[in-house]
Design a protein around this motif. Structure first.
Motif, short mmCIF file in Angstrom:
data_model
loop_
_atom_site.label_atom_id
_atom_site.label_comp_id
_atom_site.label_asym_id
_atom_site.label_seq_id
_atom_site.Cartn_x
_atom_site.Cartn_y
_atom_site.Cartn_z
N ALA A 21 0.94 -1.05 0.07
CA ALA A 21 0.07 -0.10 0.05
C ALA A 21 0.77 1.17 -0.04
O ALA A 21 1.81 1.24 0.61
N GLU A 22 0.53 2.24 -0.80
CA GLU A 22 1.24 3.24 -0.91
C GLU A 22 0.99 4.26 0.45
O GLU A 22 -0.07 4.39 0.90
N TYR A 23 2.03 4.98 0.79
CA TYR A 23 2.07 5.86 1.86
C TYR A 23 1.02 6.79 1.64
O TYR A 23 1.29 7.68 0.55
N MET A 24 0.13 7.19 2.58
CA MET A 24 -0.82 8.37 2.53
C MET A 24 -0.36 9.43 3.63
O MET A 24 -0.25 9.46 4.87
N GLY A 25 0.19 10.54 2.80
CA GLY A 25 0.56 11.55 3.71
C GLY A 25 -0.47 12.78 3.84
O GLY A 25 -1.57 12.72 2.98
N LYS A 26 -0.58 13.34 5.08
CA LYS A 26 -1.38 14.58 5.05
C LYS A 26 -0.65 15.75 5.21
O LYS A 26 0.31 16.13 5.90
N LEU A 27 -1.09 16.75 3.96
CA LEU A 27 -0.44 17.83 3.89
C LEU A 27 -1.00 18.86 4.35
O LEU A 27 -2.37 18.90 4.08
N LEU A 28 -0.65 20.12 4.88
CA LEU A 28 -1.38 21.23 5.07
C LEU A 28 -0.59 22.47 4.30
O LEU A 28 0.63 22.58 4.80
N VAL A 29 -1.56 23.42 4.08
CA VAL A 29 -0.77 24.62 3.44
C VAL A 29 -1.56 25.75 4.14
O VAL A 29 -2.66 25.67 4.04
N LEU A 30 -0.97 26.79 4.81
CA LEU A 30 -1.57 27.95 5.43
C LEU A 30 -1.40 28.91 4.14
O LEU A 30 -0.49 29.41 3.87
N VAL A 31 -2.73 29.49 3.98
CA VAL A 31 -2.91 30.56 2.98
C VAL A 31 -3.39 31.85 3.47
O VAL A 31 -4.29 31.54 4.50
N ASP A 32 -3.11 32.89 2.93
CA ASP A 32 -3.77 34.26 3.37
C ASP A 32 -4.00 35.18 2.21
O ASP A 32 -4.46 36.20 2.40
N GLY A 33 -3.70 34.57 0.94
CA GLY A 33 -3.82 35.34 -0.26
C GLY A 33 -2.63 36.09 -0.62
O GLY A 33 -2.64 36.76 -1.73
N SER A 34 -1.59 36.22 0.12
CA SER A 34 -0.23 36.76 -0.14
C SER A 34 0.42 36.12 -1.34
O SER A 34 0.29 34.93 -1.70
N PRO A 35 1.28 36.73 -2.05
CA PRO A 35 1.95 36.15 -3.15
C PRO A 35 2.86 35.08 -2.80
O PRO A 35 3.20 33.85 -3.00
N ASP A 36 3.61 35.04 -1.35
CA ASP A 36 4.16 33.93 -0.74
C ASP A 36 3.62 32.91 -0.57
O ASP A 36 3.80 31.57 -0.72
N CYS A 37 2.22 32.96 -0.03
CA CYS A 37 1.46 31.83 0.34
C CYS A 37 0.93 31.17 -1.08
O CYS A 37 0.59 30.05 -1.03
N GLU A 38 0.76 32.15 -2.06
CA GLU A 38 0.43 31.61 -3.33
C GLU A 38 1.39 30.56 -3.80
O GLU A 38 1.07 29.35 -4.25
N LYS A 39 2.72 31.00 -3.51
CA LYS A 39 3.80 30.18 -3.90
C LYS A 39 3.70 28.74 -3.07
O LYS A 39 3.94 27.69 -3.73
N ALA A 40 3.69 28.99 -1.80
CA ALA A 40 3.64 27.59 -1.02
C ALA A 40 2.28 26.75 -1.29
O ALA A 40 2.37 25.51 -1.44
N CYS A 41 1.02 27.16 -1.81
CA CYS A 41 0.17 26.49 -2.47
C CYS A 41 0.50 25.74 -3.57
O CYS A 41 0.31 24.48 -3.65
N ASN A 42 1.07 26.55 -4.38
CA ASN A 42 1.60 26.11 -5.68
C ASN A 42 2.60 24.88 -5.60
O ASN A 42 2.49 23.62 -6.09
N ARG A 43 3.57 24.91 -4.58
CA ARG A 43 4.47 23.81 -4.15
C ARG A 43 3.80 22.58 -3.54
O ARG A 43 4.12 21.43 -3.82
N ALA A 44 2.72 22.70 -2.83
CA ALA A 44 1.77 21.72 -1.95
C ALA A 44 1.21 20.99 -3.15
O ALA A 44 1.23 19.77 -3.24
N ILE A 45 0.75 21.65 -4.09
CA ILE A 45 -0.34 21.06 -4.99
C ILE A 45 0.79 20.28 -6.10
O ILE A 45 0.69 19.09 -6.27
N GLN A 46 2.01 20.79 -6.12
CA GLN A 46 3.30 20.48 -6.85
C GLN A 46 3.76 18.87 -6.50
O GLN A 46 4.10 18.17 -7.06
N LEU A 47 3.89 18.89 -5.15
CA LEU A 47 4.47 17.59 -4.45
C LEU A 47 3.32 16.65 -3.92
O LEU A 47 3.69 15.65 -3.63
N LYS A 48 2.01 17.02 -4.03
CA LYS A 48 1.01 16.30 -3.60
C LYS A 48 0.89 15.05 -4.37
O LYS A 48 0.65 15.03 -5.57
N LYS A 49 1.15 13.82 -3.88
CA LYS A 49 0.81 12.72 -4.35
C LYS A 49 -0.43 12.18 -4.46
O LYS A 49 -1.56 12.87 -3.69
#
Length: 149
Positions: free
Chosen positions: A1-29
């Motif tokens: 069985a593949e490992y199921m990770g639990k990811l959390l991204v903290l967002v507030d609408g700022s450009p840096d949080c935008e980048k954090a969300c993009n990275r989380a989406i990119q790395l999410k299996k």
């Protein structure tokens, strides 16, 4: 069985949080879950909470305003996930007197493995301060933390 990770991204609408969300989406299996979370501080004055009159209704409306804003911020990122057919995503809005502590408790209770944060947030507008916020999460969270620049 593949490992199921639990990811959390903290967002507030700022450009840096935008980048954090993009990275989380990119790395999410495919088997991972991703919680998109907005946290803001809101405290009702204690001397008004117990009074049985219309004053606390103002604070209830203000709290609802903060929550609605948080949901709208999160929904933007959730819509992006849905457009890219990325499953296993959810949103959470934390409106408390101590946002940093609430996020750490949420991380622990939800058994989050990895947290994605932007280097800086939008600051005093919603009192969601990611600069000091990310430092606090790094120090107090049991999860791995990725600070995205």
């Amino acid at each position: 069985a593949e490992y199921m990770g639990k990811l959390l991204v903290l967002v507030d609408g700022s450009p840096d949080c935008e980048k954090a969300c993009n990275r989380a989406i990119q790395l999410k299996k495919e088997s991972d879950t991703l919680c998109i979370c907005h946290a803001c501080e809101f405290e009702e004055p204690p001397h008004l909470v117990s009074q049985q009159n219309s004053v606390p209704d103002v604070f209830a409306l203000a709290r609802k305003g903060f929550q609605d804003h948080g949901k709208a911020v999160c929904q933007k990122y959730l819509d992006r996930c849905n457009q890219k057919n990325i499953s296993g995503c959810s949103i959470s809005v934390l409106t408390t007197s101590d946002a940093k502590d609430s996020v750490c408790k949420f991380i622990e209770e939800s058994q989050i493995d990895t947290v994605f944060v932007g280097q800086r947030g939008i600051g005093s507008v919603t009192r969601f301060i990611v600069g000091s916020f990310s430092a606090y999460i790094l120090s107090h969270s049991q999860a791995d933390v990725m600070v995205v620049r």
